[in-house]
Design a protein around this motif. Structure first.
Motif, PDB file in Angstrom:
ATOM      1  N   THR A  40      -6.714   2.370   3.316  1.00 26.97           N
ATOM      2  CA  THR A  40      -7.320   2.428   2.382  1.00 26.97           C
ATOM      3  C   THR A  40      -9.313   1.961   2.344  1.00 26.97           C
ATOM      4  OG1 THR A  40      -5.755   2.833   1.160  1.00 26.97           O
ATOM      5  CG2 THR A  40      -7.430   1.243  -0.160  1.00 26.97           C
TER       6      THR A  40
ATOM      7  N   MET B  50      -5.678   1.380  -4.530  1.00 26.11           N
ATOM      8  CA  MET B  50      -4.731   1.965  -4.214  1.00 26.11           C
ATOM      9  C   MET B  50      -3.554   2.471  -5.421  1.00 26.11           C
ATOM     10  SD  MET B  50      -1.713   1.197  -0.786  1.00 26.11           S
ATOM     11  CE  MET B  50      -3.197   0.961   0.253  1.00 26.11           C
TER      12      MET B  50
ATOM     13  N   MET C  59      -0.290   4.980  -6.302  1.00 25.08           N
ATOM     14  CA  MET C  59       0.503   6.021  -5.348  1.00 25.08           C
ATOM     15  C   MET C  59       1.009   6.918  -6.356  1.00 25.08           C
ATOM     16  SD  MET C  59       1.480   4.797  -2.298  1.00 25.08           S
ATOM     17  CE  MET C  59       0.836   3.443  -1.315  1.00 25.08           C
TER      18      MET C  59
ATOM     19  N   HIS D 286       1.453  -5.428  -3.890  1.00 30.02           N
ATOM     20  CA  HIS D 286       2.104  -4.120  -3.272  1.00 30.02           C
ATOM     21  C   HIS D 286       3.084  -3.516  -2.995  1.00 30.02           C
ATOM     22  CE1 HIS D 286       3.464  -1.733   0.922  1.00 30.02           C
ATOM     23  NE2 HIS D 286       1.864  -1.940   0.308  1.00 30.02           N
TER      24      HIS D 286
ATOM     25  N   LEU E 138       5.823  -0.356  -4.533  1.00 35.36           N
ATOM     26  CA  LEU E 138       6.223   0.359  -3.402  1.00 35.36           C
ATOM     27  C   LEU E 138       7.512   0.802  -3.276  1.00 35.36           C
ATOM     28  CD1 LEU E 138       3.154   0.702  -3.316  1.00 35.36           C
ATOM     29  CD2 LEU E 138       3.940   1.100  -0.557  1.00 35.36           C
TER      30      LEU E 138
ATOM     31  N   ASN F 129       0.096   8.729  -1.716  1.00 35.64           N
ATOM     32  CA  ASN F 129      -0.715   7.272  -1.606  1.00 35.64           C
ATOM     33  C   ASN F 129      -2.468   8.242  -2.255  1.00 35.64           C
ATOM     34  OD1 ASN F 129      -3.065   5.903  -1.138  1.00 35.64           O
ATOM     35  ND2 ASN F 129      -1.729   4.424   1.110  1.00 35.64           N
TER      36      ASN F 129
ATOM     37  N   THR G 216      -6.114   6.840  -2.975  1.00 33.39           N
ATOM     38  CA  THR G 216      -7.098   6.575  -3.188  1.00 33.39           C
ATOM     39  C   THR G 216      -8.024   7.259  -4.128  1.00 33.39           C
ATOM     40  OG1 THR G 216      -7.112   6.225  -0.633  1.00 33.39           O
ATOM     41  CG2 THR G 216      -8.987   5.057  -1.735  1.00 33.39           C
TER      42      THR G 216
ATOM     43  N   ASP H 201       3.132   8.514   0.961  1.00 34.64           N
ATOM     44  CA  ASP H 201       3.692   7.420   1.247  1.00 34.64           C
ATOM     45  C   ASP H 201       4.855   6.756   2.378  1.00 34.64           C
ATOM     46  OD1 ASP H 201       3.390   5.028   0.398  1.00 34.64           O
ATOM     47  OD2 ASP H 201       5.304   5.065  -1.531  1.00 34.64           O
TER      48      ASP H 201
END
Length: 314
Positions: free
Chosen positions: A112, A126, A128, A248, A252, A265, A267, A278
């Motif tokens: 990233t 970021m 997901m 984070h 996740l 993932n 960006t 991921d």
């Protein structure tokens, strides 16, 4: 209509990146792939030899992490250059080793930050996504902070950062996912989302003003602030298109538990789409033919979808 042209970096040559790429591309008919990585990958290279290659050097089987990091870094740089000139519409990045990248002199916490530096993007977020989950609807996350020690999160997460990174993710929902009026829920930082200030005041001092600002957008539905242990149900039940998370692991951990082989993932904030599976390099199973290509397939499919949306948007 021409198929989107996507650059795919092969990641750390010691890991499963080349293998999952080869497996995923078997069924990826909607995309024209340009592979960016080293030569010298043996049987995997033979399986990919019918595709367009952008070679960035030669891998020597058994070589150490410095060479692996150099080749990984060069591949990322080359893929970004191809996107910058329009030779590819977006990029998919196979997993890298952060320690190898550092050993080769690339001092970035991960993809990233590296991509942000290469493109000169002012701000990135970021994200997901698992477009399919066993619990029901899709799960999409935006991370307000990413590769940051947990102790630094409260002091880093201010109102301005909250607004900027949330806005980037919301615009990605509109521009890439095609969701004109996104529904967004926010995961609290503290237990019970602070319990009215009893367990922390960030939800009052930071979340409150930031969400009030975001709520001025007439084409945005704010679902609310919820504790981190229940907020994700808003997504899988179909009540929210996006969960914004403060750090984070709070996001996740959930995504990887319920959709490890579908997680992607993303960006947001770059001048082109970028996705990645991921998961990590999984060097312990590399070369054994056991790697599951599900997340890489999902990353390629999602990037292809984003690129098609960009082409279709006037």
């Amino acid at each position: 209509m021409n198929r989107p042209r996507v650059g795919i970096t092969l990641g750390d040559p010691r890991g499963i990146g080349p293998e999952v790429t080869a497996k995923a591309l078997v069924s990826a008919e909607a995309v024209e792939a340009v592979l960016v990585g080293p030569r010298g990958l043996g049987e995997i290279e033979d399986r990919l030899s019918h595709l367009t290659w952008e070679a960035v050097g030669d891998w020597e089987p058994g070589a150490g992490r410095k060479l692996a990091g150099e080749l990984s870094g060069r591949a990322i740089e080359r893929a970004v250059a191809l996107a910058g000139t329009g030779d590819v519409d977006g990029i998919v990045t196979a997993p890298i080793s952060k320690t190898a990248l550092h050993a080769a002199g690339y001092a970035y916490p991960g993809h990233t930050e590296f991509l942000q530096s290469l493109t000169g993007a002012d701000e990135v977020t970021m994200m997901m996504a698992a477009e399919r989950t066993p619990l029901g609807g899709p799960l999409r996350l935006a991370l307000l902070t990413a590769h940051l020690p947990l102790r630094d999160v409260p002091s880093t997460l201010d109102v301005d950062l909250f607004i900027r990174r949330s806005t980037i993710a919301i615009e990605a929902l509109r521009g890439w996912w095609g969701i004109a009026r996104p529904r967004v829920a926010f995961a609290g930082l503290n237990p019970h989302a602070g319990e009215g200030g009893l367990f922390g005041t960030e939800e009052i001092d930071v979340f409150g003003p930031a969400i009030e600002h975001l709520g001025a957008d007439p084409d945005l539905d704010i679902v609310g602030i919820f504790p981190g242990d229940t907020v994700f149900l808003k997504a899988v039940s179909g009540e929210a298109d996006l969960i914004v998370t403060p750090y984070h692991d709070v996001g996740l951990a959930v995504l990887k538990t319920i959709a490890m082989n579908e997680g992607v993932n993303v960006t947001a904030g770059l001048p082109f789409p970028r996705t990645s599976p991921d998961h990590g390099t999984a060097m312990d199973i590399a070369g054994r033919g056991r790697a599951d290509p599900g997340a890489m397939r999902a990353a390629i499919d999602l990037c292809t979808r984003f690129c098609a949306a960009r082409v279709a948007t006037p």
